[in-house]
Scaffold this motif. Structure first.
Motif, PDB file in Angstrom:
ATOM      1  N   MET A  63       0.820   7.077  62.931  1.00 47.00           N
ATOM      2  CA  MET A  63       1.896   6.444  63.344  1.00 47.00           C
ATOM      3  C   MET A  63       2.516   8.495  64.342  1.00 47.00           C
ATOM      4  O   MET A  63       2.246   9.392  63.729  1.00 47.00           O
ATOM      5  N   PRO A  64       2.516   8.169  65.743  1.00 51.05           N
ATOM      6  CA  PRO A  64       2.389   9.239  66.165  1.00 51.05           C
ATOM      7  C   PRO A  64       3.225  10.781  65.543  1.00 51.05           C
ATOM      8  O   PRO A  64       3.489  12.052  65.739  1.00 51.05           O
ATOM      9  N   ALA A  65       4.830  10.064  64.561  1.00 46.86           N
ATOM     10  CA  ALA A  65       5.409  11.083  64.702  1.00 46.86           C
ATOM     11  C   ALA A  65       5.054  11.866  63.409  1.00 46.86           C
ATOM     12  O   ALA A  65       5.320  12.834  63.200  1.00 46.86           O
ATOM     13  N   ALA A  66       4.082  10.682  62.854  1.00 45.27           N
ATOM     14  CA  ALA A  66       3.814  10.976  60.892  1.00 45.27           C
ATOM     15  C   ALA A  66       2.607  11.998  60.966  1.00 45.27           C
ATOM     16  O   ALA A  66       2.126  13.278  60.758  1.00 45.27           O
ATOM     17  N   ALA A  67       1.781  12.047  62.767  1.00 50.17           N
ATOM     18  CA  ALA A  67       0.480  12.816  63.042  1.00 50.17           C
ATOM     19  C   ALA A  67       1.406  14.027  63.501  1.00 50.17           C
ATOM     20  O   ALA A  67       0.162  15.034  63.133  1.00 50.17           O
ATOM     21  N   ALA A  68       1.784  14.060  64.443  1.00 48.33           N
ATOM     22  CA  ALA A  68       3.179  15.473  64.591  1.00 48.33           C
ATOM     23  C   ALA A  68       3.766  15.983  63.619  1.00 48.33           C
ATOM     24  O   ALA A  68       3.262  17.210  63.242  1.00 48.33           O
ATOM     25  N   LEU A  69       4.093  15.797  62.378  1.00 48.81           N
ATOM     26  CA  LEU A  69       4.169  16.432  61.212  1.00 48.81           C
ATOM     27  C   LEU A  69       3.321  16.953  60.370  1.00 48.81           C
ATOM     28  O   LEU A  69       3.806  17.677  60.157  1.00 48.81           O
ATOM     29  N   LEU A  70       2.009  15.809  60.710  1.00 45.08           N
ATOM     30  CA  LEU A  70       1.092  16.259  59.374  1.00 45.08           C
ATOM     31  C   LEU A  70       0.594  17.799  60.038  1.00 45.08           C
ATOM     32  O   LEU A  70       0.163  18.584  59.315  1.00 45.08           O
ATOM     33  N   TRP A  71       0.140  17.644  61.516  1.00 45.02           N
ATOM     34  CA  TRP A  71       0.122  18.229  62.660  1.00 45.02           C
ATOM     35  C   TRP A  71       0.250  20.028  61.922  1.00 45.02           C
ATOM     36  O   TRP A  71       0.813  21.247  62.042  1.00 45.02           O
ATOM     37  N   LYS A  72       1.990  19.861  61.935  1.00 47.20           N
ATOM     38  CA  LYS A  72       3.011  20.784  62.090  1.00 47.20           C
ATOM     39  C   LYS A  72       2.759  21.776  60.029  1.00 47.20           C
ATOM     40  O   LYS A  72       2.872  22.810  60.660  1.00 47.20           O
ATOM     41  N   THR A  73       2.782  20.487  59.745  1.00 44.30           N
ATOM     42  CA  THR A  73       3.564  21.534  58.678  1.00 44.30           C
ATOM     43  C   THR A  73       2.217  21.699  57.466  1.00 44.30           C
ATOM     44  O   THR A  73       1.937  21.725  56.443  1.00 44.30           O
TER      45      THR A  73
END
Length: 266
Positions: free
Chosen positions: A101-111
Motif C-alpha cells: 500500500m502506498p501509505a505503508a510504503a511511504a511510512l516504511l521509507w520514512k522510518t
C-alpha cells in the motif's frame, strides 16, 4: 450496464459537483460566504504562484519517476526474462513493492530506510563516508522520486516482461547465427519491438504518478517549504487546510483537464 452505472455514480457525478463548486466563491471558515463567482476561482488559481510552482513540481516528479521506473523496469525485465534457477522467486520478490500500500510504503521509507540516525540507506552508505543525512529534508524531491520509482518500477517490469515474452525467438536466433552481438540484437530488434510496451508504461505511469499524494503527505508534508508540493497536495491544502471549496474545486478541474490532455496526446 450495471458496471457503467456504478462507474458514472462514483466518478462522473462527483466531478460534475466539483465543476459546479468551481464556479462559486465559498470558504467554509466564513459562513454565508457562498456566492456565484463564474471564472474568478480559475483566474485566482492560474494566477497563483503557488499553483504554478506545484505544476512545476508535478512535472519534475512525474517525469523523473516515470523515466527512472521505465529504465529500472526494463533492466529487471531483461534479467528475469532469462532462464535461471529460482527465476519464479526472483520475479515474485521484484513484484512485491508494487503490492505494498502506498501509505505503508511511504511510512516504511520514512522510518526505516531514510531515517537520519538509524536508516538503512545511511548505514549502507556509511563506508563511503556518508554521515547522518536527513534525505527527506535535504533532498526532498529526489526522495519522493526514489520512493515512487521503487513503487512503480515493478509495474513497468510486468508490462515490459510481457513484451519480451511475446517476441519471436526465432528472429533472435537468426540474428545470433548471422553474427549479431547481444547489444546489436537489443538495439535493432528488442528495443523496437518493446516500443509500444514502453509507450504504454509511460502513459499509464504518468497518469498514476501525476496523482501522487500518499508519499508526499507521509514523508515531507509538501516541504521543506513547498519543495514537494505538487498539484494534488496543493489541492489538499486549499480544500482541507484553507477550506476554500471554490478554489480547490477549480484546481481539481484543471488537474483533470491537464491529465486528459497528456493522456490523449500520449
Amino acid at each position: 450496464l450495471p458496471a457503467l452505472i456504478f462507474t458514472i455514480i462514483v466518478t462522473q457525478l462527483p466531478f460534475v459537483v466539483t465543476l459546479v463548486y468551481s464556479f462559486f466563491s465559498w470558504n467554509l471558515l466564513r459562513p454565508g460566504s457562498r456566492e456565484f463567482a463564474l471564472f474568478e476561482n480559475y483566474a485566482e488559481v492560474l494566477g497563483s504562484s503557488a499553483a504554478r510552482h506545484a505544476l512545476l513540481v508535478t512535472v519534475l516528479l512525474t517525469a523523473g519517476a516515470v523515466i527512472a521506473s521505465v529504465l529500472i523496469g526494463l533492466a529487471c525485465a531483461l534479467l528475469v526474462d532469462r532462464k535461471f534457477l529460482g527465476r519464479g522467486v526472483v520475479r515474485t520478490l521484484l513484484i512485491a513493492p508494487f503490492l505494498v500500500m502506498p501509505a505503508a510504503a511511504a511510512l516504511l521509507w520514512k522510518t526505516t530506510m531514510l531515517h537520519p540516525v538509524f536508516g538503512i540507506v545511511n548505514w549502507v552508505l556509511s563506508p563511503l563516508g556518508v554521515g547522518e543525512v536527513d534525505w527527506a529534508s535535504e533532498f526532498p524531491l529526489v526522495t519522493i522520486i526514489a520512493v515512487e520509482t521503487w513503487h512503480w518500477a515493478p509495474f513497468m517490469m510486468l508490462i515490459l516482461l510481457g513484451g519480451l515474452q511475446s517476441q519471436d525467438r526465432s528472429v533472435l536466433e537468426a540474428a545470433r547465427v548471422d553474427g549479431a552481438s547481444s547489444l546489436q540484437i537489443f538495439r535493432h530488434l528488442t528495443l523496437p519491438h518493446l516500443r509500444q510496451f514502453i509507450e504504454l508504461g509511460v502513459v499509464l505511469g504518468s497518469i498514476y504518478i501525476v496523482q501522487t499524494f500518499d508519499s508526499i503527505f507521509m514523508i515531507t508534508q509538501g516541504g521543506p517549504g513547498t519543495a514537494t508540493t505538487n498539484l494534488p497536495f496543493e489541492l489538499y491544502q486549499r480544500a482541507f487546510r484553507a477550506f476554500d471549496v471554490g478554489e480547490a474545486a477549480a484546481l481539481g478541474v484543471l488537474v483533470v483537464i491537464l491529465t486528459i490532455l497528456i493522456a490523449t496526446y500520449a
